[in-house]
Design a protein around this motif. Structure first.
Motif, short mmCIF file in Angstrom:
data_model
loop_
_atom_site.label_atom_id
_atom_site.label_comp_id
_atom_site.label_asym_id
_atom_site.label_seq_id
_atom_site.Cartn_x
_atom_site.Cartn_y
_atom_site.Cartn_z
N ALA A 191 62.36 36.36 67.92
CA ALA A 191 62.52 35.15 67.43
C ALA A 191 62.55 34.85 65.84
N ALA A 192 62.00 35.96 65.19
CA ALA A 192 61.41 35.34 63.92
C ALA A 192 63.36 35.67 63.12
N PHE A 193 64.35 36.52 64.06
CA PHE A 193 65.13 37.04 62.88
C PHE A 193 65.90 35.56 64.00
N ALA A 194 66.34 35.18 64.62
CA ALA A 194 66.80 33.46 65.11
C ALA A 194 66.67 32.66 64.41
N VAL A 195 65.26 32.87 63.52
CA VAL A 195 64.87 31.41 63.13
C VAL A 195 65.79 31.58 61.68
N ILE A 196 65.68 32.83 61.33
CA ILE A 196 65.64 33.04 59.84
C ILE A 196 67.46 32.84 59.96
N GLY A 197 67.95 33.45 61.02
CA GLY A 197 69.36 33.12 61.43
C GLY A 197 69.53 31.75 60.81
N VAL A 198 69.24 30.90 61.91
CA VAL A 198 69.80 29.47 61.42
C VAL A 198 69.29 29.27 60.38
N VAL A 199 68.04 28.77 59.22
CA VAL A 199 67.73 29.08 58.07
C VAL A 199 68.78 29.38 56.92
N MET A 200 69.45 30.06 56.75
CA MET A 200 70.57 31.01 56.24
C MET A 200 71.44 30.03 56.94
N TRP A 201 72.33 29.71 58.15
CA TRP A 201 73.26 29.11 58.27
C TRP A 201 73.42 28.03 57.72
N LYS B 260 49.33 32.33 56.00
CA LYS B 260 50.64 32.74 56.23
C LYS B 260 51.67 31.90 56.82
N GLY B 261 51.29 30.35 56.48
CA GLY B 261 52.82 29.55 56.65
C GLY B 261 52.81 29.76 57.73
N LEU B 262 54.11 29.66 58.16
CA LEU B 262 54.79 29.26 59.04
C LEU B 262 54.25 30.16 60.53
N ALA B 263 53.81 31.79 59.99
CA ALA B 263 53.02 32.93 61.06
C ALA B 263 52.45 32.87 61.28
N ASP B 264 51.18 31.41 61.14
CA ASP B 264 49.81 31.06 61.59
C ASP B 264 50.31 30.39 62.57
N ILE B 265 51.51 29.95 62.54
CA ILE B 265 51.51 29.01 63.96
C ILE B 265 52.09 30.70 65.21
N PRO B 266 51.25 31.09 66.44
CA PRO B 266 51.87 31.53 66.73
C PRO B 266 53.41 31.79 67.53
N VAL B 267 54.11 30.40 67.86
CA VAL B 267 55.80 31.26 67.91
C VAL B 267 56.39 31.54 67.23
N PHE B 268 55.37 31.78 65.95
CA PHE B 268 56.97 32.48 64.79
C PHE B 268 55.68 33.32 64.02
N GLY C 229 56.23 36.60 64.18
CA GLY C 229 56.91 37.05 63.92
C GLY C 229 57.51 37.52 62.69
N ILE C 230 57.79 36.26 61.73
CA ILE C 230 58.44 36.13 60.41
C ILE C 230 57.16 36.50 59.47
N GLY C 231 55.57 37.07 59.81
CA GLY C 231 54.85 37.65 59.23
C GLY C 231 54.84 39.02 58.95
N LEU C 232 55.35 39.71 60.22
CA LEU C 232 56.13 40.94 59.94
C LEU C 232 57.54 40.89 59.91
N LEU C 233 58.55 40.22 59.36
CA LEU C 233 59.90 40.24 59.18
C LEU C 233 60.23 40.16 58.14
N GLY C 234 58.79 39.26 57.52
CA GLY C 234 58.93 38.70 56.01
C GLY C 234 57.42 40.14 54.90
#
Length: 254
Positions: free
Chosen positions: A16-26, A65-73, A75-80
């Motif tokens: 899910a984190a890869f998907a979120v980052i991909g959308v932000v980059m796009w 930890k920003g978005l990483a503190d929200i359960p659905v996000f 994975g961003i904590g690991l990805l970043g």
């Protein structure tokens, strides 16, 4: 449907984190192309968007930890995190032509030295302007001006408080964004068009993310060379920040 999507994001948090980052980059690349005609690289816009989202996530969750503190996000904590960050940095070195890298020679070493000391002095000046007078705080904020990684590493080694460490990170992030945005605009005027100049540039600027983003917008082939010396720059800063630079500051401040 929403419950199923939420469950999927939590169970497969890294995907899910890869998907979120991909959308932000796009979205960032579209904004770069449509609104700035490519003058501001999409990576720079994505970093600013990431900072805004991190702030919103912190406000909503009340965490640290920003978005990483929200359960659905989460994975961003690991990805970043540090592991994938360092892997990405090391991976860039495999694109370097050793013959071209050797051409930097003493120029690269000189650039590393200047690129470490000069930003530190600027950071120290900023710390003094904010009213800090103790050697630990001054050194930590000054180290943050080297890179936003050197700042917290130095602060942790010296026992700086969380506020000072946050300022050091903010200083480094500001520097990275400024370098990323201005590099494509100034590249032609400073001769940033070959591996040798890219390595000197990476040594002078220091921040891997800023240098990589700026060079990507200038000429993607130059990214590995700039990132190579910028990576050394971070390592050197982590070594001399809590040692030589701290002792130099303490000798002046008492």
């Amino acid at each position: 449907m929403m419950h199923m999507i939420q469950h999927l994001f939590i169970e497969q948090s890294l995907v899910a984190a890869f998907a979120v980052i991909g959308v932000v980059m796009w979205i960032s690349l579209v904004i770069s192309k449509r609104l700035t005609a490519g003058r501001v690289h999409g990576s720079a816009i994505a970093i600013v968007a990431g900072l805004v989202l991190a702030y919103i996530g912190g406000v909503v969750s009340g965490g640290q930890k920003g978005l990483a503190d929200i359960p659905v996000f989460a994975g961003i904590g690991l990805l970043g995190g540090a592991m994938l960050r360092d892997f990405a940095i090391v991976a860039t070195a495999f694109e370097v032509d050793v013959v071209e890298a050797k051409k930097a020679g003493l120029l690269g070493v000189f650039a590393l030295a200047i690129g470490t000391v000069l930003p530190f002095i600027i950071g120290v000046t900023a710390a003094l302007a904010f009213g800090y007078r103790d050697a630990v705080s001054i050194t930590t904020i000054g180290a943050g001006a080297i890179t936003y990684i050197v700042g917290p590493v130095t602060g942790a080694a010296l026992g700086a408080n969380s506020t000072v460490m946050a300022l050091s990170i903010a200083t480094g992030v500001l520097k990275a964004v400024l370098i990323m945005v201005t590099t494509p605009m100034l590249a032609r005027f400073v001769g940033l068009d070959n591996p040798r100049s890219a390595m000197a540039f990476g040594g002078l600027m220091g921040t891997v993310s800023g240098v990589a983003g700026g060079l990507a917008a200038t000429d993607p082939k130059l990214v590995p060379y700039g990132a190579l010396t910028a990576t050394f720059h971070t390592g050197i800063g982590c070594l001399v920040g809590p040692s030589i630079l701290f002792l130099a500051v303490r000798s002046v401040t008492g």
